[in-house]
Design an enzyme around this catalytic site. Structure first.
Site, PDB file in Angstrom:
ATOM      1  N   GLU A   1       0.878  -1.189   0.028  1.00  0.00           N
ATOM      2  CA  GLU A   1       0.017  -0.032   0.098  1.00  0.00           C
ATOM      3  C   GLU A   1       0.542   1.348  -0.001  1.00  0.00           C
ATOM      4  OE1 GLU A   1      -2.726  -0.544   3.299  1.00  0.00           O
ATOM      5  OE2 GLU A   1      -3.524  -2.379   2.455  1.00  0.00           O
TER       6      GLU A   1
ATOM      7  N   ASN B   1       2.055  -5.300  -2.938  1.00  0.00           N
ATOM      8  CA  ASN B   1       0.767  -5.524  -2.722  1.00  0.00           C
ATOM      9  C   ASN B   1      -0.173  -4.275  -2.555  1.00  0.00           C
ATOM     10  OD1 ASN B   1      -1.303  -7.571  -2.101  1.00  0.00           O
ATOM     11  ND2 ASN B   1      -1.251  -6.906  -0.137  1.00  0.00           N
TER      12      ASN B   1
ATOM     13  N   HIS C   1     -10.508  -5.977  -2.132  1.00  0.00           N
ATOM     14  CA  HIS C   1     -11.384  -5.474  -1.316  1.00  0.00           C
ATOM     15  C   HIS C   1     -12.651  -4.965  -2.223  1.00  0.00           C
ATOM     16  CE1 HIS C   1      -9.226  -6.884   2.166  1.00  0.00           C
ATOM     17  NE2 HIS C   1      -8.144  -6.131   1.736  1.00  0.00           N
TER      18      HIS C   1
ATOM     19  N   GLU D   1      -6.368 -10.416  -1.315  1.00  0.00           N
ATOM     20  CA  GLU D   1      -7.280 -10.374   0.016  1.00  0.00           C
ATOM     21  C   GLU D   1      -8.710 -10.375  -0.527  1.00  0.00           C
ATOM     22  OE1 GLU D   1      -5.611  -7.015   2.203  1.00  0.00           O
ATOM     23  OE2 GLU D   1      -3.529  -7.549   1.909  1.00  0.00           O
TER      24      GLU D   1
ATOM     25  N   ASP E   1     -12.305  -9.743  -0.763  1.00  0.00           N
ATOM     26  CA  ASP E   1     -13.646  -9.929  -0.076  1.00  0.00           C
ATOM     27  C   ASP E   1     -14.808  -8.812  -0.797  1.00  0.00           C
ATOM     28  OD1 ASP E   1     -12.905  -7.527   0.962  1.00  0.00           O
ATOM     29  OD2 ASP E   1     -12.423  -8.276   2.866  1.00  0.00           O
TER      30      ASP E   1
END
Ligand code: 9MR
Length: 372
Positions: free
Chosen positions: A174, A215, A251, A279, A281
């Site tokens: 990030e 990432n 996400h 990750e 979701d």
């Protein structure tokens, strides 16, 4: 016809069609070889189905639950072929006091993975968040040389501790804002943009066989952030910096349109890099309506399809097992239901959609080539 029904039919057909290879590895560079004494996963498990496409399917694991909740542990072992520590490899956990490491929780997860024939995504070495309190207090008044020495020691010590046991490391996490500028972190302030390349060099020296990833989130959508990360990794690659891949956190929120993820995965892969969805979701506003749940199912399905369609996509990792344990409600009040298991750890239609998507891919000629 509901997705649940269709999934059931397709899954049965696949199981009936023949053997399921449980531990087929992707053709990535020299993975750690886990011992093979684990209990075979059910043929209709996500991991068994994914193995037929040479894909690792992972989950972010909460190690407290792994130790205390047998149902959670059973799901983590039987459904997934890769695990990511949700929190316990982060700097605040591994070095709570300066100079005193505590690897215990992360070591336990690595042992769990080895016992269950799973690979480990190491998460994460260089980030602006979840830093130890001592570091947050001291770093602002340190010199650049001191901060650089501290960061190097952290990266080298952690990668060395887990040497040979980590498949993919999220080396830098990030580092960009949504507008494509570099995030104003302590690392950027003290070290300038070169900290990113340095972190990859340090990690590579400590474990030359681990795959090293950048990432980030919101890079699933083509736009300023994705373009900036693309330019970064293109430059790093051109400069010979040892970067192997890019992690697309993925996400998603059911209220927004789906990203053009496959295109993005493909353009990064065209640089010669691996890619992964790290990750995944799909959150929504609560209570969940049927319309919103359909959008969530669509989010999981299309993101998995994107990974399956791109051969450089090594793994698809969901962020959390169980809506009761997801990070989402804490950060987005009023939202949740973001994972593929419900509050009682029962599989949701989102789980079935992943199962169905994997089963379809496994049944497609040519799809079971090893990933690369
Ligand atoms: O899921 C993690 C949650 O338990 C932590 O409280 C949180 C702290 O920032 O981090 C969450 O995981 C994040 C991951 O490490 C990096 N990408 C975003 C994830 C969700 O916030």
């Amino acid at each position: 016809m509901s997705i649940r029904l269709r999934a059931g039919l397709i899954t049965s057909a696949v199981i009936g069609a023949g053997a399921v290879i449980l531990s087929q590895g992707a053709a990535f560079a020299a993975p750690p070889t886990p011992p093979s004494h684990h209990t075979p996963a059910p043929a209709d498990s996500l991991r068994a189905l994914a193995s037929q496409s040479g894909l690792r399917i992972g989950a972010a694991v909460n190690t407290d639950l792994l130790a205390t909740n047998s149902e959670y542990r059973a799901i983590a072992a039987s459904q997934f072929s890769s695990v990511t520590p949700e929190n316990v490899m982060k700097w605040e956990v591994v070095e709570p006091t300066q100079g005193t490491y505590d690897w215990s929780a992360a070591d336990d997860l690595v042992s769990f993975a080895q016992q269950n024939g799973q690979l480990v995504r190491g998460h994460t070495l260089v980030w602006h968040s979840q830093l130890p309190a001592w570091l947050n207090a001291a770093a602002p008044s340190m010199s650049s040389d001191q901060v650089r020495a501290l960061l190097k020691k952290h990266v080298v010590d952690e990668v060395t501790h887990f040497k040979g046991k980590i498949w993919q490391w999220d080396v830098v996490n990030e580092a960009f804002n949504d507008d494509g500028t570099l995030r104003d972190t302590i690392w950027l302030q003290k070290l300038g943009p070169g900290y990113i390349a340095d972190a990859f060099r340090w990690a590579h020296e400590a474990d030359p066989r681990a795959l090293l990833f950048y990432n980030d989130y919101n890079i699933e959508f083509t736009g300023p952030k994705s373009n900036a990360v693309y330019q970064l990794v293109k430059d790093l690659t051109a400069q010979g910096v040892p970067i192997d891949g890019v992690g697309f956190q993925t996400h998603l929120d059911s209220q927004y349109p789906l990203p053009d993820l496959q295109n993005n995965l493909q353009r990064f892969a065209a640089l010669g890099l691996k890619v992964a969805e790290t990750e995944v979701d799909v959150r929504t506003t609560l209570p969940v309506t049927p319309v919103e749940q359909n959008a969530q199912i669509g989010g999981f399905t299309s993101t998995l399809q994107a990974c399956l369609a791109v051969r450089a996509c090594l793994s698809y990792t969901v962020w959390g097992i169980g809506d009761a344990y997801s990070w989402v409600p804490d950060v987005f009040p009023g939202e949740g239901a973001a994972t593929i298991y419900d509050e009682n750890l029962q599989p949701k239609p989102e789980y079935t959609a992943l199962q169905q998507t994997l089963a379809l891919a496994a049944g497609t000629p040519g799809r079971n080539d090893p990933r690369r």
